[in-house]
Design an enzyme around this catalytic site. Structure first.
Site, PDB file in Angstrom:
ATOM      1  N   GLY A 161      -2.059   4.327  10.578  1.00  0.00           N
ATOM      2  CA  GLY A 161      -2.232   3.656   9.302  1.00  0.00           C
ATOM      3  C   GLY A 161      -1.320   2.450   9.237  1.00  0.00           C
ATOM      4  O   GLY A 161      -0.322   2.376   9.955  1.00  0.00           O
TER       5      GLY A 161
ATOM      6  N   LYS B 163      -7.328   1.804   5.397  1.00  0.00           N
ATOM      7  CA  LYS B 163      -6.061   1.435   6.028  1.00  0.00           C
ATOM      8  C   LYS B 163      -5.593   2.444   7.055  1.00  0.00           C
ATOM      9  O   LYS B 163      -4.503   2.314   7.601  1.00  0.00           O
ATOM     10  CB  LYS B 163      -5.000   1.252   4.954  1.00  0.00           C
ATOM     11  CG  LYS B 163      -5.384   0.208   3.916  1.00  0.00           C
ATOM     12  CD  LYS B 163      -4.404   0.193   2.779  1.00  0.00           C
ATOM     13  CE  LYS B 163      -4.936  -0.625   1.631  1.00  0.00           C
ATOM     14  NZ  LYS B 163      -4.060  -0.541   0.465  1.00  0.00           N
TER      15      LYS B 163
ATOM     16  N   SER C 180       4.747  -0.107   0.007  1.00  0.00           N
ATOM     17  CA  SER C 180       5.527  -0.226  -1.226  1.00  0.00           C
ATOM     18  C   SER C 180       5.584   1.082  -1.987  1.00  0.00           C
ATOM     19  O   SER C 180       6.567   1.366  -2.673  1.00  0.00           O
ATOM     20  CB  SER C 180       4.947  -1.334  -2.114  1.00  0.00           C
ATOM     21  OG  SER C 180       3.586  -1.089  -2.391  1.00  0.00           O
TER      22      SER C 180
ATOM     23  N   THR D 260       0.840  -1.191   0.000  1.00  0.00           N
ATOM     24  CA  THR D 260       0.000   0.000   0.000  1.00  0.00           C
ATOM     25  C   THR D 260       0.872   1.236   0.000  1.00  0.00           C
ATOM     26  O   THR D 260       2.096   1.152  -0.079  1.00  0.00           O
ATOM     27  CB  THR D 260      -0.893   0.000   1.258  1.00  0.00           C
ATOM     28  OG1 THR D 260      -1.896   0.978   1.107  1.00  0.00           O
ATOM     29  CG2 THR D 260      -0.117   0.255   2.519  1.00  0.00           C
TER      30      THR D 260
END
Length: 194
Positions: free
Chosen positions: A56, A44, A135, A12
């Site tokens: 998060g 998230k 990522s 994410t």
């Protein structure tokens, strides 16, 4: 002595910052399993401790929910002291036999600090009050830093929104369906949060 574990973060993008009396934390909404997109609007980021702390995650969803629950317990135990709660969670995460198997990173936004927590025992407080994980984190972090330096008048919410959009242009595990949460530092100071 156990070697520091690492895992591939195909997860994410979460970006957050403190700027101008606001704390903002946002994420994209893409959830994947392997190379398949399973969901476009996953949430998230969450508000914890009565809406005064933003958190998060990047990584496994089930692991993240476990960590959210544990972190909120630590916040309650230490009366909202974010740094103390983060350090105690990181200690547990690193040493507890069950928790150390959890594969996730947490980004924390509070009125007085931004933090990144990992299962390796890391509690990192960035110098510039900008955090990014996942990522797409490096892309979002770069965009947020440039915008904060050259266009701080945009404000934290707009900067985070644009940083997430920039990451979505590059990272295949990040989409354009963002969730952005914001708290006012002034409101939490009035409530006595430290």
């Amino acid at each position: 002595m156990e070697a520091s574990r690492s895992f591939a973060m195909h997860a994410t993008t979460v970006v957050g910052m403190r700027l101008g009396g606001s704390v903002v934390l946002g994420s994209d909404g893409q959830a994947t399993i392997g190379s398949t997109i399973m969901k476009h609007r996953a949430k998230k980021v969450r508000a914890l401790y009565g809406g005064k702390i933003l958190v998060g995650f990047a990584g496994s969803t089930a692991d993240a929910f476990t960590l959210f629950e544990r972190f909120e317990g630590k916040l309650d135990q230490y009366s909202g002291n974010v740094l103390r709660a983060a350090v105690e969670l990181a200690k547990d995460w690193r040493t507890d036999r069950y928790l150390r198997r959890l594969e996730a990173l947490l980004a924390v936004g509070a009125p007085d600090r931004m933090l990144v927590l990992s299962g390796s025992g890391d509690v990192i407080e960035p110098d510039d009050d900008i955090v990014a994980i996942g990522s797409g984190g490096p892309y979002g972090l770069a965009a947020a830093r440039v915008l904060a330096e050259h266009a701080p008048h945009l404000g934290a919410r707009t900067i985070v929104t644009r940083a997430l959009a920039a990451a979505a242009e590059i990272c295949i595990y990040t989409n354009t369906h963002s969730t952005i949460l914001e708290i006012s530092a002034a409101a939490t100071e009035a409530d006595g949060l430290k």
